[in-house]
Design an enzyme around this catalytic site. Structure first.
Site, PDB file in Angstrom:
ATOM      1  N   CYS A  43      -3.874  10.154 -12.104  1.00  0.00           N
ATOM      2  CA  CYS A  43      -4.434   9.017 -11.362  1.00  0.00           C
ATOM      3  C   CYS A  43      -5.627   8.409 -12.089  1.00  0.00           C
ATOM      4  O   CYS A  43      -5.681   7.203 -12.317  1.00  0.00           O
ATOM      5  CB  CYS A  43      -4.838   9.466  -9.959  1.00  0.00           C
ATOM      6  SG  CYS A  43      -5.735   8.210  -9.056  1.00  0.00           S
ATOM      7  N   CYS A  48      -3.212   5.405 -11.697  1.00  0.00           N
ATOM      8  CA  CYS A  48      -3.680   4.409 -10.725  1.00  0.00           C
ATOM      9  C   CYS A  48      -4.926   3.641 -11.158  1.00  0.00           C
ATOM     10  O   CYS A  48      -4.980   2.417 -11.052  1.00  0.00           O
ATOM     11  CB  CYS A  48      -4.001   5.091  -9.389  1.00  0.00           C
ATOM     12  SG  CYS A  48      -2.953   6.470  -8.980  1.00  0.00           S
ATOM     13  N   LYS A  51      -4.575   1.541 -14.384  1.00  0.00           N
ATOM     14  CA  LYS A  51      -3.570   0.521 -14.039  1.00  0.00           C
ATOM     15  C   LYS A  51      -4.198  -0.629 -13.258  1.00  0.00           C
ATOM     16  O   LYS A  51      -4.029  -1.794 -13.577  1.00  0.00           O
ATOM     17  CB  LYS A  51      -2.439   1.190 -13.245  1.00  0.00           C
ATOM     18  CG  LYS A  51      -1.300   0.322 -12.786  1.00  0.00           C
ATOM     19  CD  LYS A  51      -1.516  -0.358 -11.465  1.00  0.00           C
ATOM     20  CE  LYS A  51      -1.850   0.511 -10.305  1.00  0.00           C
ATOM     21  NZ  LYS A  51      -0.788   1.391  -9.805  1.00  0.00           N
ATOM     22  N   TYR A 180       8.014   1.510  -9.351  1.00  0.00           N
ATOM     23  CA  TYR A 180       6.602   1.103  -9.319  1.00  0.00           C
ATOM     24  C   TYR A 180       6.064   0.789 -10.720  1.00  0.00           C
ATOM     25  O   TYR A 180       5.475  -0.257 -10.954  1.00  0.00           O
ATOM     26  CB  TYR A 180       5.737   2.263  -8.825  1.00  0.00           C
ATOM     27  CG  TYR A 180       5.724   2.571  -7.357  1.00  0.00           C
ATOM     28  CD1 TYR A 180       4.703   2.102  -6.549  1.00  0.00           C
ATOM     29  CD2 TYR A 180       6.680   3.397  -6.780  1.00  0.00           C
ATOM     30  CE1 TYR A 180       4.630   2.442  -5.207  1.00  0.00           C
ATOM     31  CE2 TYR A 180       6.629   3.741  -5.449  1.00  0.00           C
ATOM     32  CZ  TYR A 180       5.599   3.260  -4.659  1.00  0.00           C
ATOM     33  OH  TYR A 180       5.537   3.600  -3.331  1.00  0.00           O
ATOM     34  N   GLU A 184       4.963  -2.856 -12.141  1.00  0.00           N
ATOM     35  CA  GLU A 184       3.529  -3.105 -12.310  1.00  0.00           C
ATOM     36  C   GLU A 184       3.199  -3.445 -13.762  1.00  0.00           C
ATOM     37  O   GLU A 184       2.453  -4.386 -14.050  1.00  0.00           O
ATOM     38  CB  GLU A 184       2.729  -1.883 -11.852  1.00  0.00           C
ATOM     39  CG  GLU A 184       2.803  -1.693 -10.346  1.00  0.00           C
ATOM     40  CD  GLU A 184       2.029  -0.482  -9.826  1.00  0.00           C
ATOM     41  OE1 GLU A 184       1.792  -0.425  -8.615  1.00  0.00           O
ATOM     42  OE2 GLU A 184       1.662   0.408 -10.630  1.00  0.00           O
ATOM     43  N   HIS A 439      -8.903 -15.842  11.715  1.00  0.00           N
ATOM     44  CA  HIS A 439      -8.513 -17.136  11.172  1.00  0.00           C
ATOM     45  C   HIS A 439      -9.587 -17.712  10.265  1.00  0.00           C
ATOM     46  O   HIS A 439     -10.766 -17.598  10.595  1.00  0.00           O
ATOM     47  CB  HIS A 439      -8.249 -18.098  12.338  1.00  0.00           C
ATOM     48  CG  HIS A 439      -7.746 -19.423  11.913  1.00  0.00           C
ATOM     49  ND1 HIS A 439      -6.461 -19.593  11.433  1.00  0.00           N
ATOM     50  CD2 HIS A 439      -8.352 -20.636  11.865  1.00  0.00           C
ATOM     51  CE1 HIS A 439      -6.311 -20.874  11.125  1.00  0.00           C
ATOM     52  NE2 HIS A 439      -7.438 -21.520  11.370  1.00  0.00           N
ATOM     53  N   GLU A 444      -3.234 -13.069   9.517  1.00  0.00           N
ATOM     54  CA  GLU A 444      -3.106 -13.464  10.927  1.00  0.00           C
ATOM     55  C   GLU A 444      -1.640 -13.689  11.302  1.00  0.00           C
ATOM     56  O   GLU A 444      -1.263 -13.589  12.465  1.00  0.00           O
ATOM     57  CB  GLU A 444      -3.951 -14.701  11.238  1.00  0.00           C
ATOM     58  CG  GLU A 444      -3.474 -15.984  10.613  1.00  0.00           C
ATOM     59  CD  GLU A 444      -4.407 -17.151  10.940  1.00  0.00           C
ATOM     60  OE1 GLU A 444      -4.526 -17.493  12.125  1.00  0.00           O
ATOM     61  OE2 GLU A 444      -5.032 -17.711  10.013  1.00  0.00           O
TER      62      GLU A 444
END
Ligand code: NDP
Length: 463
Positions: A43, A48, A51, A180, A184, A439, A444
């Protein structure tokens, strides 16, 4: 005093190993943790974290282009790969230091060596060929990219391990896989100006995701200029006289590129670890077999994270580590809950998702309502960029439970984290409906889709 040198010996200094070692040592247990490479694991060192930094780097050219619509004039821009690699290196070194510091502060003993099992309670430290003993041994050695030995010329290809530190940015790259990592990295390389092609064996990329997300991302990537070749595989890779890679594909002829990257899944790091000596059972994929409490078939040996065949995600390994410590050292049996794990693909646009895809839900439930919105994000109205955000809720009509929530668009990963809480808590569509919108945001839309777009009864779509 026990007869052992340590209460816990952890093999592997990645996310799961470090968390286990730090927590157990913090409770006053005598802990040692061995790592043969760098603390932080996949990681932090080559997964991760770097990346995500590279994803940021690859997005700037679009930001520069978009700025014009908002009145900005951006001068000449230039990207320097070496600067990015050095900046990344500095950051992961800082994080590695924090991992070490956390262990030191908890008074765990850090051993910079490969460690292999020599018996149910014995570990051999290869650096000085020394044997130590522990009451409990935790295997948290992670995995590595599938080398794809069946492919002639596989040794001419790189994997995500090498991609972060290439000496220079290639002019062109072919990435194999549709998961993945392939998706990516295709976006990263393309964003940095590399001519990028993706080759995937299936009909549509990201096989484990909702169809709408898969198709939407595929279209967005192609619109950016990434070439995607589905239902095709590489048959061989050779080097030509210019040092380029010539890739024979099954359906698209020969492709000539500067680099070929394999992103075909990851395999557990169980070879040469002495698991046979200690009698630890592996499954057909070479992963350590564990029960719900991360126990192997040998009562003193435990395993967690990517070395087991569960869910290959950092937060999962960390969660498994916390459950392991709670169970073994606090006498409070807790098993990790692998249900409803929210996840994100850091593609461009991102996918954020939790729960069941429409197809999976339709197979399991008789009456499904699908709420779907597709719209142009607000920023694109002035930037002029043609892009779409897609949001989708999959609801069980019988009890109104939201079974799955899927987002393709900016910050979808951030939304997935919060959607994960709602779905884990068992929220119904009515809970979403009575939630006031924030908003103006894209999110939303998730609480304002009042009417189903369509239903699926017995797996068949009805209006
Ligand atoms: P994935 O399992 O996601 O994808 C592997 C891909 O390779 C699939 O598309 C698969 O096809 C294909 N494939 C497998 N074997 C072959 C073969 N022999 N020939 C051709 N294609 C093949 O693995 P990744 O390597 O992308 O990532 C490893 C893991 O790391 C992921 O599962 C994920 O858990 C984790 N990860 C998570 C990230 C995140 O959270 N954002 C980022 C990166 C990795 P098919 O679909 O048809 O099986």
């Amino acid at each position: 005093m026990t007869e052992y040198d340590y209460d816990l010996f952890v093999i592997g200094g990645g996310s799961g190993g470090v968390r286990s070692g730090r927590l157990a040592a913090g409770m006053g247990k005598r802990v040692a943790i061995a790592e043969e490479f760098r603390f932080g694991g996949t990681c932090v060192i080559r997964g991760c974290v770097p990346k995500k930094l590279y994803v940021y780097a690859s997005q700037f050219h679009e930001h520069f282009e978009d700025a014009a619509g908002f009145g900005w004039t951006v001068g000449e821009t230039r990207f320097d790969w070496a600067t990015l690699v050095a900046a990344k290196e500095k950051e992961i070194t800082r994080l590695e230091g924090l991992y070490r510091k956390g262990l030191e502060n908890a008074k765990a003993e850090i051993l910079n060596t490969r460690a292999v099992l020599a018996g149910p309670n014995t570990i051999r430290l290869t650096a000085d060929d020394r044997l130590v003993t522990a009451e409990r041994i935790l295997i948290a050695v992670g995995g590595h990219p599938t080398p794809h030995h069946d492919l002639p010329g596989h040794d001419l290809c790189i994997t995500s391990n090498e991609a972060f530190d290439l000496p220079s940015l290639p002019g062109s790259i072919l990435i194999a896989g549709g998961g993945y990592i392939a998706v990516e990295f295709a976006n990263i390389f393309h964003g940095l100006g590399v001519e990028t092609t993706l080759i995937y064996r299936g009909r549509e990329i990201l096989s484990r995701f909702d169809q709408d997300m898969r198709r939407g991302l595929h279209a967005a990537m192609e619109a950016k200029g990434i070439r995607i070749l589905c239902e095709d595989i590489m048959q061989s890779v050779v080097e030509d006289a210019d040092g380029r890679r010539v890739v024979a594909t099954k359906n698209h002829g020969d492709l000539v590129v500067d680099q070929v990257m394999l992103a075909l899944g990851r395999v557990p790091n169980t070879r040469g670890l002495g698991l046979e000596t200690a009698g630890v059972a592996l499954n057909e994929k070479g992963a350590v077999v564990v029960d719900a409490f991360s126990r192997t078939n040998v009562s003193s040996i435990f395993a967690l994270g990517d070395v087991t065949d569960r869910v290959q995600l950092t937060p999962v390994a960390i969660h498994e580590a916390m459950c392991f410590v709670e169970t073994e050292f606090r006498d409070n049996p807790v098993s990790p809950d692998h249900d409803m794990i929210a996840t994100a693909v850091f593609s461009q646009p991102e996918i954020g998702t939790v729960g069941m895809s429409e197809d999976a839900a339709a197979k399991r439930f008789d009456d499904i309502e699908v709420y779907r919105a597709e719209f142009r994000p607000m920023k694109a109205t002035l930037s002029g960029r043609s892009e779409k955000t897609i949001m989708k809720l999959v609801v069980n009509a019988a009890d109104r439970k939201v079974l799955g929530a899927h987002v393709l668009g900016h910050d979808a990963g951030e939304m997935a984290q919060l959607l994960g809480v709602s779905l884990k808590a068992g929220c119904t569509k009515d809970d979403f409906d009575r939630t006031m919108a924030v908003h103006p945001t894209a999110a939303e839309e998730l609480v304002t889709m009042y009417q189903p777009s369509y239903r699926l009864r017995g797996g068949v779509r009805v209006p």
